[in-house]
Write a protein that holds these residues in place. Sequence first.
Motif, PDB file in Angstrom:
ATOM      1  N   ASN A 173       0.844  -1.199   0.000  1.00 48.89           N
ATOM      2  CA  ASN A 173       0.000   0.000   0.000  1.00 48.89           C
ATOM      3  C   ASN A 173       0.875   1.242   0.000  1.00 48.89           C
ATOM      4  O   ASN A 173       2.069   1.172   0.292  1.00 48.89           O
ATOM      5  CB  ASN A 173      -0.929  -0.005   1.221  1.00 48.89           C
ATOM      6  CG  ASN A 173      -0.178   0.278   2.507  1.00 48.89           C
ATOM      7  OD1 ASN A 173      -0.025   1.419   2.931  1.00 48.89           O
ATOM      8  ND2 ASN A 173       0.328  -0.793   3.143  1.00 48.89           N
ATOM      9  N   ASN A 174       0.279   2.379  -0.319  1.00 49.81           N
ATOM     10  CA  ASN A 174       1.022   3.644  -0.309  1.00 49.81           C
ATOM     11  C   ASN A 174       0.332   4.691   0.561  1.00 49.81           C
ATOM     12  O   ASN A 174       0.528   5.894   0.381  1.00 49.81           O
ATOM     13  CB  ASN A 174       1.208   4.182  -1.736  1.00 49.81           C
ATOM     14  CG  ASN A 174      -0.119   4.382  -2.446  1.00 49.81           C
ATOM     15  OD1 ASN A 174      -1.186   4.333  -1.839  1.00 49.81           O
ATOM     16  ND2 ASN A 174      -0.066   4.606  -3.750  1.00 49.81           N
ATOM     17  N   ALA A 175      -0.519   4.233   1.495  1.00 49.42           N
ATOM     18  CA  ALA A 175      -1.258   5.129   2.388  1.00 49.42           C
ATOM     19  C   ALA A 175      -1.048   4.682   3.824  1.00 49.42           C
ATOM     20  O   ALA A 175      -1.475   3.583   4.208  1.00 49.42           O
ATOM     21  CB  ALA A 175      -2.744   5.128   2.030  1.00 49.42           C
ATOM     22  N   GLY A 176      -0.397   5.523   4.623  1.00 49.56           N
ATOM     23  CA  GLY A 176      -0.049   5.138   5.993  1.00 49.56           C
ATOM     24  C   GLY A 176      -1.230   4.671   6.820  1.00 49.56           C
ATOM     25  O   GLY A 176      -1.130   3.697   7.561  1.00 49.56           O
ATOM     26  N   GLY A 177      -2.365   5.349   6.691  1.00 51.00           N
ATOM     27  CA  GLY A 177      -3.546   4.976   7.466  1.00 51.00           C
ATOM     28  C   GLY A 177      -4.124   3.642   7.052  1.00 51.00           C
ATOM     29  O   GLY A 177      -4.544   2.845   7.895  1.00 51.00           O
ATOM     30  N   CYS A 178      -4.158   3.390   5.743  1.00 50.85           N
ATOM     31  CA  CYS A 178      -4.680   2.115   5.242  1.00 50.85           C
ATOM     32  C   CYS A 178      -3.792   0.956   5.682  1.00 50.85           C
ATOM     33  O   CYS A 178      -4.277  -0.084   6.132  1.00 50.85           O
ATOM     34  CB  CYS A 178      -4.771   2.138   3.716  1.00 50.85           C
ATOM     35  SG  CYS A 178      -5.959   3.325   3.061  1.00 50.85           S
ATOM     36  N   ILE A 225      15.074  21.699  -1.553  1.00 57.68           N
ATOM     37  CA  ILE A 225      15.096  21.454  -0.116  1.00 57.68           C
ATOM     38  C   ILE A 225      13.782  20.771   0.246  1.00 57.68           C
ATOM     39  O   ILE A 225      12.702  21.275  -0.069  1.00 57.68           O
ATOM     40  CB  ILE A 225      15.257  22.762   0.675  1.00 57.68           C
ATOM     41  CG1 ILE A 225      16.580  23.445   0.314  1.00 57.68           C
ATOM     42  CG2 ILE A 225      15.196  22.488   2.182  1.00 57.68           C
ATOM     43  CD1 ILE A 225      16.709  24.855   0.874  1.00 57.68           C
ATOM     44  N   ILE A 226      13.883  19.621   0.904  1.00 55.40           N
ATOM     45  CA  ILE A 226      12.707  18.804   1.219  1.00 55.40           C
ATOM     46  C   ILE A 226      12.570  18.642   2.735  1.00 55.40           C
ATOM     47  O   ILE A 226      13.550  18.371   3.427  1.00 55.40           O
ATOM     48  CB  ILE A 226      12.825  17.399   0.581  1.00 55.40           C
ATOM     49  CG1 ILE A 226      12.968  17.493  -0.943  1.00 55.40           C
ATOM     50  CG2 ILE A 226      11.639  16.522   0.970  1.00 55.40           C
ATOM     51  CD1 ILE A 226      11.754  18.004  -1.660  1.00 55.40           C
ATOM     52  N   SER A 227      11.355  18.803   3.230  1.00 53.81           N
ATOM     53  CA  SER A 227      11.038  18.416   4.609  1.00 53.81           C
ATOM     54  C   SER A 227      10.062  17.248   4.554  1.00 53.81           C
ATOM     55  O   SER A 227       9.110  17.274   3.764  1.00 53.81           O
ATOM     56  CB  SER A 227      10.423  19.585   5.389  1.00 53.81           C
ATOM     57  OG  SER A 227      11.395  20.572   5.668  1.00 53.81           O
ATOM     58  N   TYR A 228      10.311  16.250   5.363  1.00 52.50           N
ATOM     59  CA  TYR A 228       9.481  15.049   5.356  1.00 52.50           C
ATOM     60  C   TYR A 228       8.497  15.090   6.521  1.00 52.50           C
ATOM     61  O   TYR A 228       8.888  15.252   7.677  1.00 52.50           O
ATOM     62  CB  TYR A 228      10.369  13.805   5.454  1.00 52.50           C
ATOM     63  CG  TYR A 228       9.623  12.505   5.641  1.00 52.50           C
ATOM     64  CD1 TYR A 228       8.577  12.140   4.799  1.00 52.50           C
ATOM     65  CD2 TYR A 228       9.974  11.626   6.673  1.00 52.50           C
ATOM     66  CE1 TYR A 228       7.899  10.945   4.981  1.00 52.50           C
ATOM     67  CE2 TYR A 228       9.306  10.424   6.859  1.00 52.50           C
ATOM     68  CZ  TYR A 228       8.265  10.091   6.009  1.00 52.50           C
ATOM     69  OH  TYR A 228       7.584   8.907   6.191  1.00 52.50           O
ATOM     70  N   GLN A 229       7.189  14.975   6.210  1.00 46.81           N
ATOM     71  CA  GLN A 229       6.140  14.905   7.220  1.00 46.81           C
ATOM     72  C   GLN A 229       5.635  13.470   7.302  1.00 46.81           C
ATOM     73  O   GLN A 229       4.875  13.024   6.437  1.00 46.81           O
ATOM     74  CB  GLN A 229       4.989  15.853   6.853  1.00 46.81           C
ATOM     75  CG  GLN A 229       3.715  15.669   7.677  1.00 46.81           C
ATOM     76  CD  GLN A 229       3.933  15.812   9.182  1.00 46.81           C
ATOM     77  OE1 GLN A 229       4.805  16.538   9.617  1.00 46.81           O
ATOM     78  NE2 GLN A 229       3.143  15.114   9.963  1.00 46.81           N
ATOM     79  N   PRO A 230       6.056  12.702   8.293  1.00 51.30           N
ATOM     80  CA  PRO A 230       5.641  11.296   8.389  1.00 51.30           C
ATOM     81  C   PRO A 230       4.144  11.169   8.675  1.00 51.30           C
ATOM     82  O   PRO A 230       3.559  12.002   9.370  1.00 51.30           O
ATOM     83  CB  PRO A 230       6.464  10.755   9.567  1.00 51.30           C
ATOM     84  CG  PRO A 230       7.523  11.769   9.823  1.00 51.30           C
ATOM     85  CD  PRO A 230       6.965  13.082   9.382  1.00 51.30           C
ATOM     86  N   SER A 231       3.547  10.130   8.151  1.00 52.26           N
ATOM     87  CA  SER A 231       2.179   9.769   8.512  1.00 52.26           C
ATOM     88  C   SER A 231       2.192   9.209   9.928  1.00 52.26           C
ATOM     89  O   SER A 231       3.008   8.351  10.262  1.00 52.26           O
ATOM     90  CB  SER A 231       1.656   8.713   7.526  1.00 52.26           C
ATOM     91  OG  SER A 231       0.661   7.911   8.126  1.00 52.26           O
ATOM     92  N   CYS A 232       1.268   9.695  10.775  1.00 51.81           N
ATOM     93  CA  CYS A 232       1.208   9.221  12.163  1.00 51.81           C
ATOM     94  C   CYS A 232       1.014   7.713  12.241  1.00 51.81           C
ATOM     95  O   CYS A 232       1.684   7.028  13.013  1.00 51.81           O
ATOM     96  CB  CYS A 232       0.069   9.921  12.909  1.00 51.81           C
ATOM     97  SG  CYS A 232       0.349  11.669  13.218  1.00 51.81           S
ATOM     98  N   HIS A 233       0.064   7.205  11.451  1.00 52.88           N
ATOM     99  CA  HIS A 233      -0.238   5.777  11.535  1.00 52.88           C
ATOM    100  C   HIS A 233       0.867   4.918  10.931  1.00 52.88           C
ATOM    101  O   HIS A 233       1.048   3.767  11.316  1.00 52.88           O
ATOM    102  CB  HIS A 233      -1.586   5.477  10.879  1.00 52.88           C
ATOM    103  CG  HIS A 233      -2.739   5.865  11.745  1.00 52.88           C
ATOM    104  ND1 HIS A 233      -3.299   7.114  11.701  1.00 52.88           N
ATOM    105  CD2 HIS A 233      -3.405   5.185  12.711  1.00 52.88           C
ATOM    106  CE1 HIS A 233      -4.279   7.177  12.596  1.00 52.88           C
ATOM    107  NE2 HIS A 233      -4.355   6.038  13.224  1.00 52.88           N
ATOM    108  N   MET A 234       1.607   5.483   9.997  1.00 54.00           N
ATOM    109  CA  MET A 234       2.744   4.741   9.460  1.00 54.00           C
ATOM    110  C   MET A 234       3.860   4.662  10.505  1.00 54.00           C
ATOM    111  O   MET A 234       4.505   3.627  10.676  1.00 54.00           O
ATOM    112  CB  MET A 234       3.251   5.437   8.197  1.00 54.00           C
ATOM    113  CG  MET A 234       4.201   4.596   7.384  1.00 54.00           C
ATOM    114  SD  MET A 234       4.279   5.238   5.714  1.00 54.00           S
ATOM    115  CE  MET A 234       6.003   5.065   5.395  1.00 54.00           C
TER     116      MET A 234
END
Length: 431
Positions: free
Chosen positions: A261-266, A316-325
């Motif tokens: 999958n490519n969706a942290g919540g799923c 310049i990249i900032s990464y916002q992690p998925s909480c559920h991931m």
Amino acid sequence: MNNLQEIQEKVNYDKIFDCVQCGYCLPVCPTYETMEVETHSPRGRINLVKMVAEGKAAIEDLKDPIEKCLGCMACTTVCPTEVQYGMIFEGAKQVIEEHHVKSAAQKKVEEFVFDSLFPSAKWMGTLGNATWLYQKSGLQKLVQTTHLTALTLHLSRFERVLPDLPSPFERAFRKRRVLPDYKLRKTVAFFTGCVMDGVFFKTNKNTVELLRLAGAEVLMPKEQTCCGALHSHSGKGESAKELAMRNIEAFDIEDVDYIVNNAGGCGAKMKEYPQLFEQGTVWHERAREFADKVRDISEVLVELDGLTFTNSIRRIISYQPSCHMTNVQRVCEEPRILLNSIPGIQIKELERPDFCCGSAGIYNLVNYDESMEILDLKMFDVKDRRPDAVVTTNPGCLLQMKLGIERHGLQDQIEALHLVDLLIEAGPLPK
């Protein structure tokens, strides 16, 4: 069985006593930070659930604190006694749902959304096609000019940040089986998701392409459906269970190494499928076997190690992690490994990358003001880093970050994009 016994079973009363009220959860809870009220902290909510289960408080007293919880599970990562907050939280949601009196109109709307819209690939495809027509016909500009969508659930803000959707023709002729050009490393089944496929179809297409280039045969079972996360988080446990059974059946017909999958919540919900079934039952065992195969796309790409990136991305990249991931799947390093493999990229970590963005499924629709308070804290962090782009790995997070960028007037300075789309932009080729 009396009413209190039923409530205790549903809220996993025996697990409540693992909470020793130490307060380690307080500094990481977004709603406690923004609301500054004990009942809107994890330990406060657990104590309220305990009181309701013991008949010392009314279910109505529980409603607002539980409904205002994001369900981000950040508390579970710092809890010294490993409290199963997710199980308590979803059980409380179910109790509230079963005791909440709704109007006939509300029931009809919920029946359509939860029983017809999200579980149906046909409905989600129709929604996607309608949105494509809305965008291409000029109607979107007319609606934005006349502010018609501002009348309902702040939709004007959300529809402005939707990506350009593919044509019905492109959706209709998607292949259900894709073979790699070179060495076959793994055979995987791809979970397309409901929102991902309806709104981020191109990201799904790019996901399949990355897997193919990395050496995977990709199968897409036609009978798959919604993962059930939105149902669980809305207190509709039986519906979530039914959807889990449908997905287990759909993916059981394929002899695959992983379910990608490519969706942290799923991904998080699918890993939690065994919790929906009683231990020792056939369905619990099938759910466990299913969950053992679930992988995020970043995990599979890192394991296959089959790609090299040829385009230099000088941003310049900032990464916002998925909480559920992060908090449920415990996938933390793989996205960063992939980001660091892109030539030319400069990564600026957020000061609080694991602080929730405030999306949380449909939280930003039903608790808009509370969600925006949390999003603003996230955006202050983003602005301090001054990135060219914010990268995330979940559709809700992606829309929320797009909304934050638009809300803070940064559309000409920062973009938000899915990790998969950035990897495609980096020109992946088989090693």
